[in-house]
Design a protein around this motif. Structure first.
Motif, PDB file in Angstrom:
ATOM      1  N   MET A  93       0.831  -1.214   0.000  1.00 55.29           N
ATOM      2  CA  MET A  93       0.000   0.000   0.000  1.00 55.29           C
ATOM      3  C   MET A  93       0.858   1.253   0.000  1.00 55.29           C
ATOM      4  N   ILE A  94       1.917   1.245   0.807  1.00 55.25           N
ATOM      5  CA  ILE A  94       2.799   2.413   0.900  1.00 55.25           C
ATOM      6  C   ILE A  94       3.533   2.641  -0.408  1.00 55.25           C
ATOM      7  N   ARG A  95       4.026   1.567  -1.019  1.00 55.52           N
ATOM      8  CA  ARG A  95       4.750   1.708  -2.289  1.00 55.52           C
ATOM      9  C   ARG A  95       3.834   2.218  -3.403  1.00 55.52           C
ATOM     10  N   LEU A  96       2.606   1.688  -3.470  1.00 57.36           N
ATOM     11  CA  LEU A  96       1.660   2.165  -4.485  1.00 57.36           C
ATOM     12  C   LEU A  96       1.279   3.615  -4.243  1.00 57.36           C
ATOM     13  N   ASN A  97       1.193   4.019  -2.958  1.00 62.07           N
ATOM     14  CA  ASN A  97       0.895   5.410  -2.624  1.00 62.07           C
ATOM     15  C   ASN A  97       2.057   6.313  -3.037  1.00 62.07           C
ATOM     16  N   ASP A  98       3.290   5.858  -2.810  1.00 56.99           N
ATOM     17  CA  ASP A  98       4.456   6.651  -3.185  1.00 56.99           C
ATOM     18  C   ASP A  98       4.540   6.848  -4.695  1.00 56.99           C
ATOM     19  N   LEU A  99       4.103   5.830  -5.451  1.00 60.81           N
ATOM     20  CA  LEU A  99       4.125   5.935  -6.912  1.00 60.81           C
ATOM     21  C   LEU A  99       2.926   6.706  -7.460  1.00 60.81           C
ATOM     22  N   GLY A 100       1.941   6.996  -6.603  1.00 62.80           N
ATOM     23  CA  GLY A 100       0.759   7.730  -7.022  1.00 62.80           C
ATOM     24  C   GLY A 100      -0.274   6.863  -7.724  1.00 62.80           C
ATOM     25  N   LEU A 101      -0.167   5.539  -7.580  1.00 67.02           N
ATOM     26  CA  LEU A 101      -1.099   4.632  -8.241  1.00 67.02           C
ATOM     27  C   LEU A 101      -2.326   4.314  -7.402  1.00 67.02           C
ATOM     28  N   TRP A 102      -2.206   4.477  -6.085  1.00 69.89           N
ATOM     29  CA  TRP A 102      -3.313   4.137  -5.202  1.00 69.89           C
ATOM     30  C   TRP A 102      -3.226   5.007  -3.961  1.00 69.89           C
ATOM     31  N   ARG A 103      -4.361   5.455  -3.481  1.00 74.60           N
ATOM     32  CA  ARG A 103      -4.384   6.318  -2.298  1.00 74.60           C
ATOM     33  C   ARG A 103      -4.489   5.459  -1.043  1.00 74.60           C
ATOM     34  N   SER A 104      -3.494   5.533  -0.207  1.00 75.35           N
ATOM     35  CA  SER A 104      -3.431   4.717   0.991  1.00 75.35           C
ATOM     36  C   SER A 104      -4.168   5.396   2.141  1.00 75.35           C
ATOM     37  N   LYS A 105      -4.801   4.591   2.992  1.00 72.33           N
ATOM     38  CA  LYS A 105      -5.478   5.117   4.171  1.00 72.33           C
ATOM     39  C   LYS A 105      -4.605   5.007   5.412  1.00 72.33           C
ATOM     40  N   LEU A 106      -3.360   4.585   5.229  1.00 67.75           N
ATOM     41  CA  LEU A 106      -2.439   4.467   6.358  1.00 67.75           C
ATOM     42  C   LEU A 106      -1.920   5.843   6.751  1.00 67.75           C
TER      43      LEU A 106
END
Length: 123
Positions: A93-106
Motif C-alpha cells: 500500500m505504501i509503495r503504491l501510494n508513493d508511486l501515485g497509483l493508489w491512495r493509501s489510508k495508512l
C-alpha cells in the motif's frame, strides 16, 4: 465441560489464517496461483504455438505455474520472516501510494502528535 475437549483446536479463535505451505496462508497461495495462471497460460500457449505444438503449451504452463508457486511462496516467506501480520500488504500500500497509483489510508506522519489540549495546574 468435557475433559476430552480441552486439547481441541478451535478454528474460530484463531487470530490469523493458518500457514499451509512455506509460510503462506491459503489466501496468499491463491493470489500467487492466480498471478501465475494469468501469466503462464497465455505465454506458454504463444510459445508452443510458435513451435506448432499448442498442446505442449498446457504442459509448459503447468510446469511454469508449479515453479512460480514454489518460488513465490519462498519469496513471501522471506518477506514475512519476523514481521507482524499484514506487513507485506501495508508495504505494498505504501509503495503504491508513493508511486501515485493508489491512495493509501495508512497514517504516515513523522513528528510528535498533539492532543489539542494542555495540562493546566490548578492551585
Amino acid at each position: 465441560m468435557n475433559p476430552n475437549d480441552v486439547n481441541d483446536i478451535l478454528a474460530d479463535r484463531l487470530n490469523s489464517e493458518p500457514l499451509i505451505f512455506r509460510g503462506c496462508s491459503n489466501s496468499e497461495l491463491g493470489m500467487i496461483l492466480l498471478c501465475a495462471v494469468l501469466f503462464w497460460v497465455p505465454v506458454s500457449l504463444m510459445i508452443a504455438a510458435s513451435f506448432g505444438a499448442v498442446a505442449m503449451g498446457l504442459g509448459l504452463s503447468g510446469l511454469g505455474i508449479l515453479a512460480t508457486v514454489y518460488v513465490g511462496a519462498t519469496l513471501f516467506q522471506l518477506v514475512k520472516r519476523g514481521r507482524p501480520d499484514n506487513y507485506y500488504q501495508h508495504l505494498m500500500m505504501i509503495r503504491l501510494n508513493d508511486l501515485g497509483l493508489w491512495r493509501s489510508k495508512l497514517i504516515r506522519r513523522h513528528g510528535s502528535w498533539s492532543l489539542g489540549r494542555s495540562f493546566l495546574t490548578v492551585n
